[in-house]
Design a protein around this motif. Structure first.
Motif, PDB file in Angstrom:
ATOM      1  N   LEU A  99      59.491   5.913  32.989  1.00  0.00           N
ATOM      2  CA  LEU A  99      58.806   6.972  33.734  1.00  0.00           C
ATOM      3  C   LEU A  99      59.599   7.374  34.962  1.00  0.00           C
ATOM      4  O   LEU A  99      59.780   8.568  35.248  1.00  0.00           O
ATOM      5  CB  LEU A  99      57.408   6.501  34.142  1.00  0.00           C
ATOM      6  CG  LEU A  99      56.612   7.472  35.011  1.00  0.00           C
ATOM      7  CD1 LEU A  99      56.372   8.784  34.269  1.00  0.00           C
ATOM      8  CD2 LEU A  99      55.290   6.869  35.458  1.00  0.00           C
ATOM      9  N   ARG A 100      60.115   6.384  35.667  1.00  0.00           N
ATOM     10  CA  ARG A 100      60.900   6.680  36.871  1.00  0.00           C
ATOM     11  C   ARG A 100      62.149   7.480  36.521  1.00  0.00           C
ATOM     12  O   ARG A 100      62.481   8.474  37.186  1.00  0.00           O
ATOM     13  CB  ARG A 100      61.291   5.376  37.563  1.00  0.00           C
ATOM     14  CG  ARG A 100      62.059   5.558  38.873  1.00  0.00           C
ATOM     15  CD  ARG A 100      62.170   4.234  39.612  1.00  0.00           C
ATOM     16  NE  ARG A 100      62.874   4.410  40.862  1.00  0.00           N
ATOM     17  CZ  ARG A 100      64.184   4.276  41.023  1.00  0.00           C
ATOM     18  NH1 ARG A 100      64.938   3.949  39.967  1.00  0.00           N
ATOM     19  NH2 ARG A 100      64.757   4.457  42.183  1.00  0.00           N
ATOM     20  N   GLY A 268      48.552  11.351  53.584  1.00  0.00           N
ATOM     21  CA  GLY A 268      49.510  10.967  54.614  1.00  0.00           C
ATOM     22  C   GLY A 268      49.766   9.482  54.723  1.00  0.00           C
ATOM     23  O   GLY A 268      50.557   9.051  55.569  1.00  0.00           O
ATOM     24  N   ASN A 269      49.130   8.677  53.891  1.00  0.00           N
ATOM     25  CA  ASN A 269      49.307   7.224  53.935  1.00  0.00           C
ATOM     26  C   ASN A 269      49.991   6.734  52.666  1.00  0.00           C
ATOM     27  O   ASN A 269      49.966   7.412  51.633  1.00  0.00           O
ATOM     28  CB  ASN A 269      47.938   6.532  54.058  1.00  0.00           C
ATOM     29  CG  ASN A 269      47.227   6.897  55.344  1.00  0.00           C
ATOM     30  OD1 ASN A 269      47.780   6.759  56.424  1.00  0.00           O
ATOM     31  ND2 ASN A 269      45.995   7.385  55.215  1.00  0.00           N
ATOM     32  N   PRO A 270      50.596   5.550  52.725  1.00  0.00           N
ATOM     33  CA  PRO A 270      51.168   4.969  51.495  1.00  0.00           C
ATOM     34  C   PRO A 270      50.062   4.699  50.482  1.00  0.00           C
ATOM     35  O   PRO A 270      48.900   4.491  50.847  1.00  0.00           O
ATOM     36  CB  PRO A 270      51.811   3.664  51.990  1.00  0.00           C
ATOM     37  CG  PRO A 270      52.004   3.852  53.453  1.00  0.00           C
ATOM     38  CD  PRO A 270      50.884   4.727  53.912  1.00  0.00           C
ATOM     39  N   THR A 295      53.775   5.015  41.963  1.00  0.00           N
ATOM     40  CA  THR A 295      53.600   4.638  43.369  1.00  0.00           C
ATOM     41  C   THR A 295      54.930   4.642  44.110  1.00  0.00           C
ATOM     42  O   THR A 295      55.031   5.138  45.241  1.00  0.00           O
ATOM     43  CB  THR A 295      52.954   3.244  43.457  1.00  0.00           C
ATOM     44  OG1 THR A 295      51.678   3.275  42.819  1.00  0.00           O
ATOM     45  CG2 THR A 295      52.792   2.813  44.898  1.00  0.00           C
ATOM     46  N   GLU A 296      55.968   4.096  43.464  1.00  0.00           N
ATOM     47  CA  GLU A 296      57.289   4.067  44.101  1.00  0.00           C
ATOM     48  C   GLU A 296      57.828   5.482  44.313  1.00  0.00           C
ATOM     49  O   GLU A 296      58.418   5.785  45.358  1.00  0.00           O
ATOM     50  CB  GLU A 296      58.244   3.260  43.220  1.00  0.00           C
ATOM     51  CG  GLU A 296      59.576   2.907  43.872  1.00  0.00           C
ATOM     52  CD  GLU A 296      60.633   3.961  43.638  1.00  0.00           C
ATOM     53  OE1 GLU A 296      61.621   3.981  44.399  1.00  0.00           O
ATOM     54  OE2 GLU A 296      60.475   4.779  42.704  1.00  0.00           O
TER      55      GLU A 296
END
Length: 465
Positions: A99-100, A268-270, A295-296
């Motif tokens: 996927l990445r 705006g947050n991880p 997520t990465e």
């Protein structure tokens, strides 16, 4: 018991056993193309002679103790738990890397570098326009060309920033979809665990349920990179990020706590994820699989490139503005800021501040003198091009590395899956051999019954009185 009547019973057990063998082989062939099916094998056991002889029914010597035929001990499901666990682990890693790699290749294609329509070409064209103006400072067309190419540069930067934003939005929606699927699959696994436990108590063959259990666990591993733990009753517990998602017949709910709102917008947050199991809500650790890759991308890769692009654009705009405000335009007035932008978000907010070619400050001396000195200085500003080249080259290296890692992991995953398939997959040729052997054995057992019947007929009806 020995004798002719015993031979009939022995042949009967053989008929029953080989019929079951044929049934199992037939079921294997029927499901040869069924995804997730694990082949079965009928297991026989010899029915030996009685170990403790009863009164009036004992073997006078060892010669008559020939056994009582064959019985079906059970139907084995040909699966290796360790190999299955390895397959889930490798598929989880493969899903993450694949996927990445796919997303990064898509982003790289959207950059259009190297090419004639990308930011690099626009930067070079913009700098060339200052060269042309330095050579012909009296030309209104040359001043207009500077503005036109500046607008083209702004459009190229905006397009690239928008492409990054669109990919981020796509990944946020994908994350929400994956999280929802994990919750659904967790519920399915808990329901399957309940059915497996009930089947074990009832003594019912649970092979089909175990196949379903393995398929669900495989998909959960691909989504989260989590681990399945086998329970004593044959079900699976499943952990994601060191947090229990499924425990027996109880299924948890995976949720996005921060990073992405319910509507798919960034907050705006991880990104952080939580699991709610019963009355307990726990923040998970880092996940793998597709969710880990997403997520990465959202927390690191895409924001990193966007930040690098903004830095390049801000450096360019600041340098050009500094030189332009030190020069003088065609009317002799002090030059204005050439670009405007919002600090920290230059790639999205960059715009050309000038509205007329006469406002282009090409001269180094006031009073409307025909002078291209300042334009020549502006033409020498190549720092932004170098910085952008470094940014794109670094991103290209990241993409190439992701492709290599994905390819390597894909080979390893295929090797593990192949080993698993050799054990659990249906081989038509092997099943044909099994069916032929069972057919011949069944025919032989039937022939035994025919012979015994003939013997008994002779004994009963034809023996002289």
């Amino acid at each position: 018991m020995t004798g002719s009547f015993s031979s009939l019973n022995t042949a009967l057990t053989a008929l029953r056993y080989h019929r079951v063998t044929l049934d199992v082989a037939s079921n294997n062939v029927a499901n040869a193309a069924t995804e997730g099916y694990t082949r079965r094998r009928a297991v026989g056991e010899s029915l030996g002679a009685g170990a403790v002889p009863a009164l009036w029914s004992r073997y006078p010597d060892g010669l008559d103790a020939v056994g009582g035929g064959v019985g079906v001990k059970g139907v084995d499901r040909l699966a290796d738990g360790l190999l299955d666990a390895r397959s889930r682990s490798e598929n989880g890693r493969s899903s993450c890397l694949q996927l990445r790699s796919t997303v990064l290749q898509r982003v790289e294609s959207g950059l259009g570098e190297p090419g004639t329509t990308g930011v690099a070409a626009a930067l070079a064209s913009f700098r060339t326009s200052w060269h042309d103006l330095a050579n012909t400072p009296e030309s209104g067309a040359a001043r207009g060309q500077v503005l036109a190419r500046a607008e083209a540069l702004v459009d190229a930067v905006h397009a690239q920033a928008a492409a990054i934003d669109e990919e981020s939005a796509t990944q946020r929606v994908s994350l929400l979809s994956s999280v929802t699927e994990v919750t659904t699959r967790a519920g399915e696994l808990a329901a399957t665990n309940r059915a497996i436990s009930a089947a074990a108590l009832d003594g019912v063959d649970a092979s089909d349920l175990l196949d379903q259990r393995d398929q669900i666990a495989m998909r959960l591993a691909q989504l989260t990179g989590g681990k399945a733990v086998t329970r004593p009753d044959g079900g699976f517990d499943f952990n994601v990020g060191s947090v229990a998602l499924v425990s027996g017949v109880q299924a948890g709910t995976l949720s996005v706590a921060t990073g992405v709102t319910a509507s798919g917008a960034a907050d705006g947050n991880p990104v952080s994820l939580t699991v709610t199991l019963g009355a307990t809500t726990t923040t998970t650790g880092a996940l793998g699989g597709e969710i880990g890759a997403t997520t990465e991308l959202l927390d690191t890769t895409l924001p990193g490139y966007a930040s690098g692009l903004a830095s390049v654009v801000e450096g360019l705009a600041t340098q050009v503005n500094g030189l332009h405000t030190a020069g003088y335009d065609a009317t002799g007035a002090t030059g204005q800021a050439f670009f405007t932008f919002t600090a920290g978000d230059a790639a999205r907010t960059l715009s050309v501040n000038l509205t007329s070619p006469t406002q282009v400050a090409a001269a180094a001396t006031p009073g409307g003198v025909i002078d291209g000195t300042q334009a020549d200085r502006l033409a020498a500003t190549g720092a932004a091009e170098d910085a952008y080249t470094s940014l794109v080259t670094g991103f290209g290296t990241t993409v190439a590395s992701a492709q290599r890692l994905s390819s390597t992991q894909d080979l390893l995953t295929k090797q593990v899956d192949s080993a698993r398939e050799q054990l659990s997959g249906v081989n038509i040729d092997e099943e044909m051999v099994t069916m032929l052997a069972a057919q011949r054995a069944y025919e032989a057992a039937a022939r035994v019954m025919t012979v015994v019947d003939s013997v008994l007929d002779t004994l009963i009806n034809r023996t002289a009185r």
